[in-house]
Design a protein around this motif. Sequence first.
Motif, PDB file in Angstrom:
ATOM      1  N   LYS A 103      28.200  49.141  51.933  1.00 43.74           N
ATOM      2  CA  LYS A 103      27.040  48.414  51.379  1.00 43.74           C
ATOM      3  C   LYS A 103      26.737  48.877  49.957  1.00 43.74           C
ATOM      4  CE  LYS A 103      22.117  47.551  52.304  1.00 43.74           C
ATOM      5  NZ  LYS A 103      20.979  47.865  53.202  1.00 43.74           N
ATOM      6  N   SER A 104      26.965  50.161  49.689  1.00 43.73           N
ATOM      7  CA  SER A 104      26.623  50.729  48.364  1.00 43.73           C
ATOM      8  C   SER A 104      27.503  50.185  47.237  1.00 43.73           C
ATOM      9  CB  SER A 104      26.744  52.253  48.405  1.00 43.73           C
ATOM     10  OG  SER A 104      28.111  52.648  48.507  1.00 43.73           O
ATOM     11  N   ILE A 122      28.927  41.742  51.699  1.00 50.52           N
ATOM     12  CA  ILE A 122      29.276  41.510  53.106  1.00 50.52           C
ATOM     13  C   ILE A 122      28.628  42.558  54.002  1.00 50.52           C
ATOM     14  CG2 ILE A 122      31.190  41.638  54.766  1.00 50.52           C
ATOM     15  CD1 ILE A 122      32.918  40.209  52.647  1.00 50.52           C
ATOM     16  N   PHE A 123      28.770  43.813  53.626  1.00 45.65           N
ATOM     17  CA  PHE A 123      28.288  44.875  54.515  1.00 45.65           C
ATOM     18  C   PHE A 123      26.799  45.181  54.326  1.00 45.65           C
ATOM     19  CE2 PHE A 123      32.815  45.180  54.797  1.00 45.65           C
ATOM     20  CZ  PHE A 123      32.994  45.365  56.155  1.00 45.65           C
ATOM     21  N   GLY A 124      26.194  44.485  53.373  1.00 51.39           N
ATOM     22  CA  GLY A 124      24.735  44.514  53.271  1.00 51.39           C
ATOM     23  C   GLY A 124      24.111  43.470  54.176  1.00 51.39           C
ATOM     24  N   GLU A 125      24.905  42.463  54.558  1.00 49.74           N
ATOM     25  CA  GLU A 125      24.398  41.349  55.361  1.00 49.74           C
ATOM     26  C   GLU A 125      24.776  41.460  56.838  1.00 49.74           C
ATOM     27  OE1 GLU A 125      22.354  39.212  54.334  1.00 49.74           O
ATOM     28  OE2 GLU A 125      22.457  39.670  52.202  1.00 49.74           O
ATOM     29  N   ILE A 126      25.953  41.973  57.100  1.00 51.55           N
ATOM     30  CA  ILE A 126      26.482  41.952  58.459  1.00 51.55           C
ATOM     31  C   ILE A 126      26.162  43.260  59.177  1.00 51.55           C
ATOM     32  CG2 ILE A 126      28.801  42.952  58.217  1.00 51.55           C
ATOM     33  CD1 ILE A 126      29.833  40.264  59.416  1.00 51.55           C
ATOM     34  N   LYS A 127      26.039  43.195  60.461  1.00 54.96           N
ATOM     35  CA  LYS A 127      25.765  44.385  61.276  1.00 54.96           C
ATOM     36  C   LYS A 127      26.834  44.493  62.365  1.00 54.96           C
ATOM     37  CE  LYS A 127      21.604  45.408  59.529  1.00 54.96           C
ATOM     38  NZ  LYS A 127      21.784  44.657  58.289  1.00 54.96           N
ATOM     39  N   ASN A 128      27.158  45.724  62.722  1.00 58.34           N
ATOM     40  CA  ASN A 128      28.041  45.927  63.862  1.00 58.34           C
ATOM     41  C   ASN A 128      27.234  45.695  65.136  1.00 58.34           C
ATOM     42  OD1 ASN A 128      29.987  46.835  65.746  1.00 58.34           O
ATOM     43  ND2 ASN A 128      29.040  48.866  65.686  1.00 58.34           N
ATOM     44  N   GLU A 245      25.973  29.883  49.216  1.00 59.34           N
ATOM     45  CA  GLU A 245      25.630  29.769  50.631  1.00 59.34           C
ATOM     46  C   GLU A 245      24.411  30.626  50.919  1.00 59.34           C
ATOM     47  OE1 GLU A 245      24.865  29.086  54.300  1.00 59.34           O
ATOM     48  OE2 GLU A 245      26.349  27.862  53.239  1.00 59.34           O
ATOM     49  N   LYS A 246      23.473  30.035  51.636  1.00 56.65           N
ATOM     50  CA  LYS A 246      22.187  30.689  51.915  1.00 56.65           C
ATOM     51  C   LYS A 246      22.261  31.651  53.106  1.00 56.65           C
ATOM     52  CE  LYS A 246      17.459  29.339  53.278  1.00 56.65           C
ATOM     53  NZ  LYS A 246      16.587  28.171  53.543  1.00 56.65           N
ATOM     54  N   LYS A 247      22.941  31.248  54.176  1.00 52.71           N
ATOM     55  CA  LYS A 247      22.895  32.023  55.417  1.00 52.71           C
ATOM     56  C   LYS A 247      23.920  33.154  55.414  1.00 52.71           C
ATOM     57  CE  LYS A 247      20.877  28.453  58.301  1.00 52.71           C
ATOM     58  NZ  LYS A 247      20.961  27.680  59.541  1.00 52.71           N
ATOM     59  N   SER A 248      23.497  34.310  55.919  1.00 55.19           N
ATOM     60  CA  SER A 248      24.324  35.517  55.862  1.00 55.19           C
ATOM     61  C   SER A 248      25.652  35.361  56.587  1.00 55.19           C
ATOM     62  CB  SER A 248      23.565  36.708  56.467  1.00 55.19           C
ATOM     63  OG  SER A 248      22.371  36.920  55.779  1.00 55.19           O
TER      64      SER A 248
END
Length: 490
Positions: A103-104, A122-128, A245-248
Amino acid sequence: MFEQTFKNIDDILHKDAGCSSELDYTEQTSWMLFLKYLDDLEFAKSQEAELMDEEYKYIIDEEHRWSSWAAPKTATGEFDHDNALTGDDLIDYVDQELFPYLKSFKQRADNPNTIEYKIGEIFGEIKNKIQSGYSLRDALEKVDELRFRSQEEKHELSHLYEVKIKNMGNAGRNGGEYYTPRPLIRAMIDVIQPQIGETIYDGAAGSAGFLCEAYDYLRQGGAEKKKLKTDELKILQERTFYAKEKKSLAYVIAIMNMILHGIEAPNVVHTNTLAERLQDITPNNQHDIILANPPFGGKERKEVQQNFPIKTGETAFLFLQHFIKSLKPGGRAAVVIKNTFLSNTDNAAIALRKELLESCNLHTVLDCPAKTFLGAGVKTVVLFFTKGEPTQSTWFYQLDPGRSLGKTNPLNDNDLKEFVEMQKNFADSPKSWSVPISQLDEISWSLSVKNPNQEDKTDLRKPSEIIDEIISLDKESELVLQNIQGLFDV
């Protein structure tokens, strides 16, 4: 080659408590695929640098590379079970170390068009969402079986990923939001005929199906099927495709989809396109071509509507204004929209039709059959227009595949062949006709024109059916009369 691997990954995720739908399966597969792709890309680039006797600077630090934590290998190339994290240790590492580290990258990147910025986004928006470290370990080992080394491998992976997106679209309440049928997209591209050097834009990218299909079209040499030169390939990679695109989840899937199709650092921006004021769109950020299927049925807040001269809560109508403004003079567009746009009598719809007809040449309207979009539940049309010249005449084509569409019987390329061929000359037929602008009502500007070449067909019922209905109605009348009589007898 990889189809069984994809099925195995889905089976693993299906059994995990944290994943409950096709959307979750696609999301979780996406971030693992992305990291595996990145590792293969970095490996290939390090090999190229070595051949040139140069040093390759890795994007990902060694301890966080796929080959270090996801798939450690022994000296002989076998999977190293002794050094592979699993169970709670793996979940803790992914959630508390890996994702924050990735994320950084967004803060450290030079600009939004770099692969580093995309990693951070990507990794600021998505979660495991995978809860079991053992499930995650199994999934990682399956993903590690996939390779992105050859063009053939990438092609198969892109095809399998498209199937996942299609399944996700079918499973979702708004199927068209995630998945526009590829035969329809290809027909739209065949009509528009993009060229190398033109920019192509989708401000409602979803899974980036339009841009991926346009890339495939141009990569294969366009309408002429000509072999591309090195400089043309570079233009195709870096300065052709643009998206918002708006949605994560859709943003992440769009990037992954474009990467799998061969675009290394996609120009996809994660933003609410409609939050941009129309007056801020200048020639510098206008495009030659727009291909899009904006979300319909949504409602936008009052402050967003203030960005547009024609104010309406209907999302698709706001997007259409955005697309007209985003086209360069002479630019070409193909946009999917609800068929009610052609005839709605509210002020916004009338004003928008008038604006479209006066500022653009709406040369073609493709009327799509019901169930073209699985799960969407609305009928659609495709508007083809060129900016900068008023409409003189519009050619309509009523697509009729001769069967009812559905999950097991979707639209195919053959269904659209006639449309693409006839559109070249705007030919009349039982399914197609032209309407001069002079014939439109200048108060409503309604475009809902009835096919003049189609005879009215009235299904004649059998005499036995008519008699059955008369008997049924007589019985209903008798019952009503008995009830009325009962009121007087009391």
